[in-house]
Design an enzyme around this catalytic site. Structure first.
Site, mmCIF file in Angstrom:
data_model
loop_
_atom_site.group_PDB
_atom_site.id
_atom_site.type_symbol
_atom_site.label_atom_id
_atom_site.label_comp_id
_atom_site.label_asym_id
_atom_site.label_seq_id
_atom_site.Cartn_x
_atom_site.Cartn_y
_atom_site.Cartn_z
ATOM 1 N N GLU A 225 -10.370 -9.973 -5.668
ATOM 2 C CA GLU A 225 -10.354 -9.790 -4.210
ATOM 3 C C GLU A 225 -11.185 -10.929 -3.444
ATOM 4 O O GLU A 225 -10.709 -11.405 -2.421
ATOM 5 C CB GLU A 225 -10.505 -8.383 -4.001
ATOM 6 N N ASP A 370 1.466 -10.005 -11.307
ATOM 7 C CA ASP A 370 1.990 -10.607 -10.560
ATOM 8 C C ASP A 370 1.483 -12.016 -10.322
ATOM 9 O O ASP A 370 2.159 -13.034 -10.447
ATOM 10 C CB ASP A 370 2.141 -9.991 -9.034
ATOM 11 N N GLU A 474 5.600 1.993 -2.274
ATOM 12 C CA GLU A 474 4.833 1.145 -3.028
ATOM 13 C C GLU A 474 5.598 1.193 -4.543
ATOM 14 O O GLU A 474 5.476 0.239 -5.286
ATOM 15 C CB GLU A 474 3.536 2.122 -3.180
ATOM 16 N N GLU A 493 5.041 -9.195 0.641
ATOM 17 C CA GLU A 493 5.642 -9.806 -0.218
ATOM 18 C C GLU A 493 7.060 -9.909 -0.043
ATOM 19 O O GLU A 493 7.460 -11.057 -0.354
ATOM 20 C CB GLU A 493 5.497 -9.113 -1.826
HETATM 21 C C1 DMJ Z 1 -2.595 -9.649 -1.131
HETATM 22 O O1 DMJ Z 1 -3.974 -9.394 -1.226
HETATM 23 C C2 DMJ Z 1 -2.102 -10.674 -2.026
HETATM 24 O O2 DMJ Z 1 -0.694 -11.120 -1.847
HETATM 25 C C3 DMJ Z 1 -2.249 -10.358 -3.712
HETATM 26 O O3 DMJ Z 1 -1.784 -11.249 -4.391
HETATM 27 C C4 DMJ Z 1 -1.373 -9.321 -3.976
HETATM 28 N N1 DMJ Z 1 -1.793 -8.154 -2.879
HETATM 29 C C5 DMJ Z 1 -1.970 -8.126 -1.758
HETATM 30 C C6 DMJ Z 1 -0.898 -7.975 -0.827
HETATM 31 O O4 DMJ Z 1 -0.028 -6.987 -1.104
#
Ligand code: DMJ
Length: 657
Positions: A225, A370, A474, A493
């Site tokens: 993060e 992902d 979610e 997304e």
């Molecule tokens: C963001 O912090 C980024 O896109 C990450 O890759 C996935 N999660 C969140 C958004 O949903």
């Protein structure tokens, strides 16, 4: 003869458009196309928004074995097509327009056929209105954050207050993984200000970051993060400030002395302990910014968290001329890659960093995996290292072989439409019947590799869910056709994929999707001081939280979708988006390995044969030496020549100063 050709053209045009429109039951250009198409798959069976919610976690498989939608069947069984053949990929190193054209701004192409044909379908005034709505959304969130929350990390938009780390409850990872007491939302929003052309606010924000943000904090944050939201943003803003072309307007900062780059370095050095004392090379998931890896720390990490650091760490290394950061991030990717299943080629979602054992054997495209896939491809785009593309291509093939269910083609053939499910990494067997909202990024990634047809299909599936709830739950259970997990934290997304698909097709359908998303965000999530997380996508109750990615990604992609003339699309510079939506220009500087020239023993010449000045010790100015000496990694541990960071090398390497 001419009128016959015209009629035939119109018929073909309409048929082609229907092909796209049936995917979303009737939404589309307002030219009399609002016609319902018979659907033979799950969309029309979605439960009513008013229907009862499903249990908190969905069933695993359906009692009684394989029946129902073909997504339940393993690939290659009678009920499905054989695994889909992956569209031909270009050879490594070949970056022709068919392949990388969707890295934005790379092609100076005129309006394509779609655009010419359908340009009337989404009037320019409406587009401008939507662009302004997206900008207003950002401004409302940002201004309220600055007024009520700064210098704290996040805005609580309902009570108009700031939020920082949860010091009272260190186990509250949902908060503490992300909030480091470093004005997260301000930092994360920097390049959105630039993309929207707001130079005065960008300059003000950068100065605030330089003058007030410090990483010398007793905060235990998640390495991933901190990397994607903070490190990535600092690097993106630094590149915007130092870009000699200044495509977004004047984003220069008076007397700028690379402060953001040094801050990025400071933060990265504080994250480095995560890569020490790990037997596999896979990093610990969390570090304390002052003291390093906490003694009671967890040895388990998700694959995406450990394996999606290469873009930011690689940029930093290449800007600084210090290989350390890229090296540790690349080592982590390779370690994870080597743990993939020999049989399926798939990776799991959680791994023990000391033993290398898979604790979570679920393989899917959403949470936990992902951005691992995303960064294999994006690292290749940025740095041009062939091995990244090779890994990505192999991973994509395994995804097609084992995760993709349903019929082979998006628009034709028997069976359910394609869907990517969660399977056991070793057996390829279905593990559950939900997909998550994070997976909605995947069509955008497919656009980058040119698999646009499949991207259209998967995107349409997610959009159908959005249309039903006015948000993405979610988790969505495709067997029950109802949400499994009900919240929606303003994630980007689906917007991201919508934007990239619009860039790829120029089909105004995607503008309609964007408008729909914008309007539901306004309707369901706008509160007194910003935009709030939806607690429950059915009853539309809210939670008092606005995550920083709402400003850095959701608003940015919405704005760019409608801002046709944005420099991101027009400047002649190729831009790529990090996984947090930060823009980085793709240029030759980032494809060089500076350390080879600067640190070779013989040295003296660069690749072009020009002589390179090797600085003498008295010429070197060490940056950040005081705060980081305890945490500078040991040369032997990394078995690489370890470099300090020197101003001159930055000067010569990057040519930015
Ligand atoms: C963001 O912090 C980024 O896109 C990450 O890759 C996935 N999660 C969140 C958004 O949903």
């Amino acid at each position: 003869m001419q009128w016959r050709a015209l009629v035939l053209g119109l018929v073909l045009l309409r048929l082609g458009l229907h092909g796209v429109l049936w995917l979303v039951f009737g939404l589309g250009p307002s030219m009399g196309f609002y016609q319902r198409f018979p659907l033979s798959f799950g969309f029309q069976r979605l439960r009513s928004p008013d229907g009862p919610a499903s249990p908190a976690s969905g069933p695993v498989g359906r009692p009684g074995g394989l029946s129902g939608p073909s997504w339940l069947q393993p690939p290659g069984t009678a009920a499905t097509q054989s695994p889909r053949k992956v569209p031909r990929r270009p050879e490594p190193g070949v970056c022709g327009p068919a392949h990388w054209g969707y890295v934005l701004g790379g092609r100076d192409r005129g309006p394509d056929e779609y655009e010419k044909r359908y340009s009337g379908a989404f009037p320019p005034q409406l587009r401008a209105q939507m662009r302004d709505l997206a900008r207003g959304m950002f401004v409302f969130g940002y201004d309220n954050y600055m007024a009520h929350a700064f210098p704290q990390d996040e805005l609580n938009p309902i009570h108009c207050r700031g939020r920082g780390p949860d010091r009272g409850d260190p186990s509250n990872l949902n908060i503490n993984d992300v909030l480091g007491n470093y004005s997260l939302t301000l930092v994360d929003a920097l390049d959105t200000l630039a993309v929207m052309g707001n130079s005065s606010e960008f300059q003000k924000a950068v100065k605030l970051v330089i003058n007030t943000v410090s990483f010398d904090k007793d905060s235990t944050v998640q390495v991933f993060e901190a990397t994607i939201r903070v490190l990535g943003s600092l690097l993106s803003a630094h590149r915007i400030i130092t870009d000699s072309k200044q495509p977004f307007g004047d984003m220069t900062i008076k007397d700028y002395d690379n402060e953001l780059l040094y801050m990025a370095h400071d933060l990265a050095v504080r994250l480095l302990p995560a890569f020490e004392n790990t037997k596999t090379g896979i990093p610990y998931p969390r570090v304390n910014l002052k003291t390093g890896v906490p003694p009671d720390t967890n040895n388990e990490t998700c694959t995406a968290g450990a394996g999606s650091l290469l873009v930011e760490f690689g940029i930093l290394s290449r800007l600084l001329g210090d290989s350390t950061f890229e090296w540790v991030a690349r080592r982590a990717v390779k370690a994870l890659w080597n743990l993939r299943s020999n049989d399926t080629g798939l990776l799991g979602n959680v791994v023990n960093i000391q033993t290398g054992h898979w604790v979570g054997k679920q393989s899917g495209l959403g949470a936990g995996l992902d951005s691992f896939y995303e960064y294999l491809l994006k690292s290749y785009i940025l740095f041009g290292e062939k091995e990244d593309l090779e890994m990505f291509n192999a991973a994509y093939q395994s995804i097609q072989n084992y995760l993709r269910r349903g019929r082979e083609a998006c628009n034709e053939g028997e069976g359910d439409p394609p869907l990517y499910v969660n399977v056991n990494m070793f057996s390829g067997q279905l593990m559950n019947t939900w997909i998550d909202s994070l997976q909605a990024f995947f069509p955008g990634l497919q656009v980058l590799i040119g698999d646009v047809e499949d991207a259209i299909c998967l995107h349409a599936f997610y959009y159908a869910i959005w249309k039903r709830y006015g948000a993405l739950p979610e988790r969505y259970n495709w067997q029950l056709q109802a949400p499994d997990v009900l919240f929606y934290p303003l994630r980007p997304e689906l917007v991201e994929s919508t934007y990239l698909l619009y860039q790829a097709t120029k089909n105004p359908f995607y503008l309609h999707v964007g408008m729909d998303i914008l309007q539901s965000l306004e309707k369901y999530t706008k509160v007194k001081c910003g935009y709030a997380t939806l607690h429950h996508v059915i009853d539309k109750s809210t939670e008092d939280r606005m995550e920083s990615f709402f400003l850095s990604e959701t608003c940015k992609y919405l704005y760019l979708l409608f801002d046709e003339d944005n420099p991101v699309h027009k400047s002649g510079t190729r831009y790529m988006f990090t996984t947090e939506g930060h823009i980085v220009s793709v240029d030759e500087h980032l494809r060089e390995l500076p350390w080879k020239e600067f640190f070779s023993e013989e040295g003296g010449q660069d690749q072009g044969g020009k002589s390179v000045h090797r600085p003498q010790p008295h010429e070197l100015k060490v940056i950040n030496s005081s705060s980081n000496c305890n945490r500078v990694p040991d040369e032997r541990r990394y078995s690489l020549p370890l470099k300090s960071i020197y101003m001159r090398q930055i000067d010569q390497m990057v040519g930015l100063i």
